[in-house]
Design a protein around this motif. Structure first.
Motif, PDB file in Angstrom:
ATOM      1  N   ALA A   4       0.839  -1.199   0.000  1.00  0.00           N
ATOM      2  CA  ALA A   4       0.000   0.000   0.000  1.00  0.00           C
ATOM      3  C   ALA A   4       0.874   1.249   0.000  1.00  0.00           C
ATOM      4  N   THR A   5       1.986   1.194   0.690  1.00  0.00           N
ATOM      5  CA  THR A   5       2.896   2.336   0.737  1.00  0.00           C
ATOM      6  C   THR A   5       3.472   2.647  -0.638  1.00  0.00           C
ATOM      7  N   ILE A   6       3.827   1.607  -1.389  1.00  0.00           N
ATOM      8  CA  ILE A   6       4.381   1.832  -2.731  1.00  0.00           C
ATOM      9  C   ILE A   6       3.292   1.831  -3.804  1.00  0.00           C
ATOM     10  N   ARG A   7       2.046   1.763  -3.393  1.00  0.00           N
ATOM     11  CA  ARG A   7       0.875   1.853  -4.265  1.00  0.00           C
ATOM     12  C   ARG A   7       0.832   0.743  -5.321  1.00  0.00           C
ATOM     13  N   ASN A   8       1.079  -0.479  -4.882  1.00  0.00           N
ATOM     14  CA  ASN A   8       1.004  -1.647  -5.759  1.00  0.00           C
ATOM     15  C   ASN A   8      -0.309  -2.379  -5.459  1.00  0.00           C
ATOM     16  N   PHE A   9      -1.391  -1.878  -6.032  1.00  0.00           N
ATOM     17  CA  PHE A   9      -2.719  -2.400  -5.737  1.00  0.00           C
ATOM     18  C   PHE A   9      -2.961  -3.767  -6.366  1.00  0.00           C
ATOM     19  N   ASN A  10      -2.296  -4.055  -7.471  1.00  0.00           N
ATOM     20  CA  ASN A  10      -2.444  -5.360  -8.104  1.00  0.00           C
ATOM     21  C   ASN A  10      -1.919  -6.473  -7.195  1.00  0.00           C
ATOM     22  N   SER A  11      -0.772  -6.261  -6.581  1.00  0.00           N
ATOM     23  CA  SER A  11      -0.210  -7.268  -5.680  1.00  0.00           C
ATOM     24  C   SER A  11      -1.025  -7.399  -4.400  1.00  0.00           C
ATOM     25  N   ILE A  12      -1.616  -6.295  -3.936  1.00  0.00           N
ATOM     26  CA  ILE A  12      -2.494  -6.376  -2.765  1.00  0.00           C
ATOM     27  C   ILE A  12      -3.653  -7.308  -3.055  1.00  0.00           C
ATOM     28  N   MET A  13      -4.258  -7.179  -4.238  1.00  0.00           N
ATOM     29  CA  MET A  13      -5.374  -8.050  -4.609  1.00  0.00           C
ATOM     30  C   MET A  13      -4.920  -9.506  -4.731  1.00  0.00           C
ATOM     31  N   ALA A  14      -3.729  -9.726  -5.273  1.00  0.00           N
ATOM     32  CA  ALA A  14      -3.223 -11.095  -5.435  1.00  0.00           C
ATOM     33  C   ALA A  14      -2.983 -11.754  -4.078  1.00  0.00           C
ATOM     34  N   ILE A  15      -2.352 -11.043  -3.170  1.00  0.00           N
ATOM     35  CA  ILE A  15      -2.069 -11.613  -1.846  1.00  0.00           C
ATOM     36  C   ILE A  15      -3.356 -11.799  -1.055  1.00  0.00           C
ATOM     37  N   TYR A  16      -4.268 -10.831  -1.140  1.00  0.00           N
ATOM     38  CA  TYR A  16      -5.551 -10.962  -0.445  1.00  0.00           C
ATOM     39  C   TYR A  16      -6.326 -12.170  -0.984  1.00  0.00           C
ATOM     40  N   GLY A  17      -6.303 -12.361  -2.290  1.00  0.00           N
ATOM     41  CA  GLY A  17      -6.966 -13.518  -2.884  1.00  0.00           C
ATOM     42  C   GLY A  17      -6.374 -14.828  -2.398  1.00  0.00           C
ATOM     43  N   ALA A  18      -5.056 -14.865  -2.250  1.00  0.00           N
ATOM     44  CA  ALA A  18      -4.403 -16.083  -1.756  1.00  0.00           C
ATOM     45  C   ALA A  18      -4.755 -16.344  -0.294  1.00  0.00           C
ATOM     46  N   GLU A  60     -11.134   4.697  -5.197  1.00  0.00           N
ATOM     47  CA  GLU A  60     -10.724   5.963  -4.602  1.00  0.00           C
ATOM     48  C   GLU A  60      -9.238   5.962  -4.267  1.00  0.00           C
ATOM     49  N   ALA A  61      -8.734   4.828  -3.778  1.00  0.00           N
ATOM     50  CA  ALA A  61      -7.304   4.742  -3.453  1.00  0.00           C
ATOM     51  C   ALA A  61      -6.454   4.891  -4.711  1.00  0.00           C
ATOM     52  N   ILE A  62      -6.892   4.281  -5.811  1.00  0.00           N
ATOM     53  CA  ILE A  62      -6.151   4.385  -7.068  1.00  0.00           C
ATOM     54  C   ILE A  62      -6.235   5.819  -7.608  1.00  0.00           C
ATOM     55  N   ASP A  63      -7.415   6.416  -7.553  1.00  0.00           N
ATOM     56  CA  ASP A  63      -7.581   7.785  -8.053  1.00  0.00           C
ATOM     57  C   ASP A  63      -6.770   8.795  -7.245  1.00  0.00           C
ATOM     58  N   ASN A  64      -6.657   8.564  -5.926  1.00  0.00           N
ATOM     59  CA  ASN A  64      -5.945   9.507  -5.059  1.00  0.00           C
ATOM     60  C   ASN A  64      -4.455   9.218  -4.928  1.00  0.00           C
ATOM     61  N   ASP A  66      -0.597   9.041  -5.641  1.00  0.00           N
ATOM     62  CA  ASP A  66       0.387   9.800  -6.398  1.00  0.00           C
ATOM     63  C   ASP A  66       1.006   8.859  -7.421  1.00  0.00           C
ATOM     64  N   THR A  67       1.432   9.412  -8.521  1.00  0.00           N
ATOM     65  CA  THR A  67       2.058   8.556  -9.506  1.00  0.00           C
ATOM     66  C   THR A  67       3.470   8.244  -9.042  1.00  0.00           C
ATOM     67  N   PRO A  68       4.070   7.172  -9.373  1.00  0.00           N
ATOM     68  CA  PRO A  68       3.522   6.037 -10.101  1.00  0.00           C
ATOM     69  C   PRO A  68       2.703   5.126  -9.194  1.00  0.00           C
ATOM     70  N   CYS A  69       1.870   4.346  -9.845  1.00  0.00           N
ATOM     71  CA  CYS A  69       0.969   3.443  -9.131  1.00  0.00           C
ATOM     72  C   CYS A  69       0.742   2.224 -10.021  1.00  0.00           C
TER      73      CYS A  69
END
Length: 80
Positions: A4-18, A60-64, A66-69
């Motif tokens: 979440a700190t480095i704004r890697n939302f794809n990996s958050i979803m992958a780990i949460y799914g696992a 909202e987290a993705i929209d807010n 900062d780049t890169p994300c």
């Protein structure tokens, strides 16, 4: 938390799914021995990836962010 700190939302979803996979979710004793800090992080992730209102919190987290994300691409593929 670091994802979440480095704004890697794809990996958050992958780990949460696992972690919510039925084989892992059934490990009651393991989940019971998890520290409170880790439980809070898991709860934060649960709130972030909640599918309620078309993943409103995640959008909202993705929209807010900062780049890169690194967004969760499945969110946008579902919109198409």
């Amino acid at each position: 938390e670091q994802l979440a700190t480095i704004r890697n939302f794809n990996s958050i979803m992958a780990i949460y799914g696992a972690l919510t996979n039925s084989a892992i979710h059934r490990l009651k004793e393991t989940w019971a021995s998890t520290s409170e800090d880790h439980e809070e992080i898991f709860q934060m992730c649960t709130e972030l990836v909640n599918p309620r209102s078309k993943f409103r919190a995640l959008r909202e987290a993705i929209d807010n962010a900062d780049t890169p994300c690194i967004p969760y691409v499945g969110l946008y593929l579902g919109d198409i």
